[in-house]
Design a protein around this motif. Structure first.
Motif, mmCIF file in Angstrom:
data_model
loop_
_atom_site.group_PDB
_atom_site.id
_atom_site.type_symbol
_atom_site.label_atom_id
_atom_site.label_comp_id
_atom_site.label_asym_id
_atom_site.label_seq_id
_atom_site.Cartn_x
_atom_site.Cartn_y
_atom_site.Cartn_z
ATOM 1 N N VAL A 103 0.837 -1.202 0.000
ATOM 2 C CA VAL A 103 0.000 0.000 0.000
ATOM 3 C C VAL A 103 0.870 1.250 0.000
ATOM 4 O O VAL A 103 0.571 2.242 -0.675
ATOM 5 C CB VAL A 103 -0.949 -0.013 1.212
ATOM 6 C CG1 VAL A 103 -1.775 1.265 1.251
ATOM 7 C CG2 VAL A 103 -1.872 -1.216 1.165
ATOM 8 N N GLY A 104 1.966 1.208 0.772
ATOM 9 C CA GLY A 104 2.882 2.341 0.802
ATOM 10 C C GLY A 104 3.468 2.629 -0.567
ATOM 11 O O GLY A 104 3.616 3.795 -0.966
ATOM 12 N N LYS A 105 3.805 1.582 -1.326
ATOM 13 C CA LYS A 105 4.316 1.773 -2.685
ATOM 14 C C LYS A 105 3.248 2.385 -3.588
ATOM 15 O O LYS A 105 3.541 3.230 -4.429
ATOM 16 C CB LYS A 105 4.784 0.433 -3.254
ATOM 17 C CG LYS A 105 6.048 -0.110 -2.606
ATOM 18 C CD LYS A 105 6.455 -1.436 -3.229
ATOM 19 C CE LYS A 105 7.723 -1.978 -2.568
ATOM 20 N NZ LYS A 105 8.130 -3.297 -3.130
ATOM 21 N N GLN A 106 2.004 1.950 -3.395
ATOM 22 C CA GLN A 106 0.913 2.515 -4.199
ATOM 23 C C GLN A 106 0.721 3.989 -3.872
ATOM 24 O O GLN A 106 0.409 4.796 -4.756
ATOM 25 C CB GLN A 106 -0.375 1.742 -3.938
ATOM 26 C CG GLN A 106 -1.570 2.244 -4.749
ATOM 27 C CD GLN A 106 -2.768 1.329 -4.645
ATOM 28 O OE1 GLN A 106 -2.737 0.186 -5.082
ATOM 29 N NE2 GLN A 106 -3.838 1.830 -4.055
ATOM 30 N N LEU A 107 0.924 4.357 -2.607
ATOM 31 C CA LEU A 107 0.804 5.757 -2.211
ATOM 32 C C LEU A 107 1.882 6.607 -2.882
ATOM 33 O O LEU A 107 1.668 7.794 -3.154
ATOM 34 C CB LEU A 107 0.905 5.881 -0.690
ATOM 35 C CG LEU A 107 0.781 7.281 -0.081
ATOM 36 C CD1 LEU A 107 -0.568 7.903 -0.439
ATOM 37 C CD2 LEU A 107 0.951 7.231 1.426
ATOM 38 N N GLU A 108 3.014 6.016 -3.167
ATOM 39 C CA GLU A 108 4.113 6.751 -3.790
ATOM 40 C C GLU A 108 4.021 6.773 -5.315
ATOM 41 O O GLU A 108 4.327 7.781 -5.947
ATOM 42 C CB GLU A 108 5.454 6.121 -3.394
ATOM 43 C CG GLU A 108 5.796 6.262 -1.910
ATOM 44 C CD GLU A 108 7.088 5.559 -1.569
ATOM 45 O OE1 GLU A 108 7.707 4.970 -2.486
ATOM 46 O OE2 GLU A 108 7.489 5.593 -0.395
#
Length: 345
Positions: A103-108
């Motif tokens: 999810v953190g990668k998707q946020l970036e």
């Protein structure tokens, strides 16, 4: 002539190739969509089974077998349906599978909609690095809507920076977004003073000041009634109208006098909100000034005044009937219309 013939054959062949490519692309998309639907169905089945048997290993096996996008979307939807122990155990299973990192990668790296969704998901997962990722998005994301989503998520996890800093990071252009209303309504009671301070700032964007007043009225109650009474006289019509809506919810000892003065304001939105507040508070002693508003040049004001009179019951209906029986005018037509709608519900 031969050149024209050759070109016709070439164009026909090219059209056929393009058509075949489009057909192949459509078939591939349908297969991918079908596969994603099957994966989503499999994961939802595993999630439902988990709520019954608490078999974390079986759930983790399914989570790791589906694409990250499927796990994120279906998982977030399912988490939002659960409460209590089931919710906490499911979040733990997601965290153990490394979902917060995805999810953190998707946020970036995702597109705008995906980054907003990722911010909401991080707030739901409450992982170890969620706050750091959300603060980074609030500070650096290129989209103001994503920055607002990050602020809402930070508010949900109790890590929102001071309001003045948050709004500066969102930027002036983002301070007309209606999602700020959602942010302010999620403020914890212990931070209501920040909303009051912002609502009273003359140099702040009127829309955000009005949104802060709205949030205080809905959650803070009568505690801020004196502040609302003062804000009715604000130079900004948007802020004054919001303060009148707030007074209509909380009430105030000086409400009749405040509303009568507001009914003479130059801005039609302020006059309409004053009429609405009078009706909401049941101030039947304001029937006379409301009757005068029935001849206001703005239709919204006339309708609000008529609605307020109707809400007073029989006393208000008698005033409306008298106006409806008078000579043809704006007030007479408005009274006739509101009476035709029937008694107030």
């Amino acid at each position: 002539m031969w050149l024209v013939w050759d070109m016709s054959i070439l164009l026909s062949a090219l059209s056929l190739v393009i058509m075949l490519l489009l057909i192949a692309r459509r078939v591939l998309q349908e297969r991918r969509g079908s596969a994603a639907a099957d994966q989503r169905r499999s994961l939802l089945t595993a999630l439902i089974a988990f709520t019954e048997n608490r078999d974390r290993e079986a759930l983790k096996a399914v989570l790791l077998s589906v694409p990250a996008s499927v796990a994120i979307d279906a998982g977030f939807e399912f988490i939002s349906l659960l409460r209590g122990e089931e919710h906490d155990e499911l979040v733990s299973a997601f965290n153990e599978c490394g979902l917060p990192a995805l999810v953190g990668k998707q946020l970036e790296r995702g597109n705008g909609a995906e980054r907003i969704h990722a911010a909401e998901m991080l707030a739901a997962l409450r992982s170890e690095n969620a706050v750091a990722s959300l603060l980074s998005a609030l500070d650096r994301d290129r989209s103001r809507e994503v920055r607002i989503a990050a602020a809402i998520a930070l508010c949900d996890v109790g890590a929102l920076p001071p309001l003045v800093i948050t709004l500066r990071k969102i930027g002036i252009a983002g301070q007309r977004s209606r999602r700020l209303i959602e942010l302010f309504r999620r403020f914890p009671p212990r931070r209501f003073d920040e909303l009051e301070d912002h609502a009273g700032r003359q140099d702040a964007v009127p829309f955000t000041r009005a949104a802060a007043i709205d949030a205080l009225a809905r959650s803070g109650g009568f505690r801020f009634a004196d502040f609302f009474a003062r804000a009715v006289g604000d130079p900004s019509a948007e802020v004054a109208a919001a303060a009148l809506r707030a007074l209509g919810l909380t009430g105030h000892a000086d409400a009749p006098a405040i509303l009568v003065k507001a009914m003479a304001n130059d801005d039609w939105d302020v006059r309409a909100e004053a009429a609405n507040a009078a009706g909401r508070l049941g101030l039947s002693e304001l029937a006379a000034p409301l009757a005068q508003l029935m001849d206001d040049e703005a239709w919204t004001v006339r309708y609000a005044a008529a609605n307020a009179l109707r809400s007073f019951g029989r006393a208000g209906e008698r005033v409306l009937q008298e106006i409806a029986a008078s000579e043809v005018s704006r007030s007479q037509r408005t009274a006739s219309l509101i009476l035709a709608e029937g008694p107030a519900i």
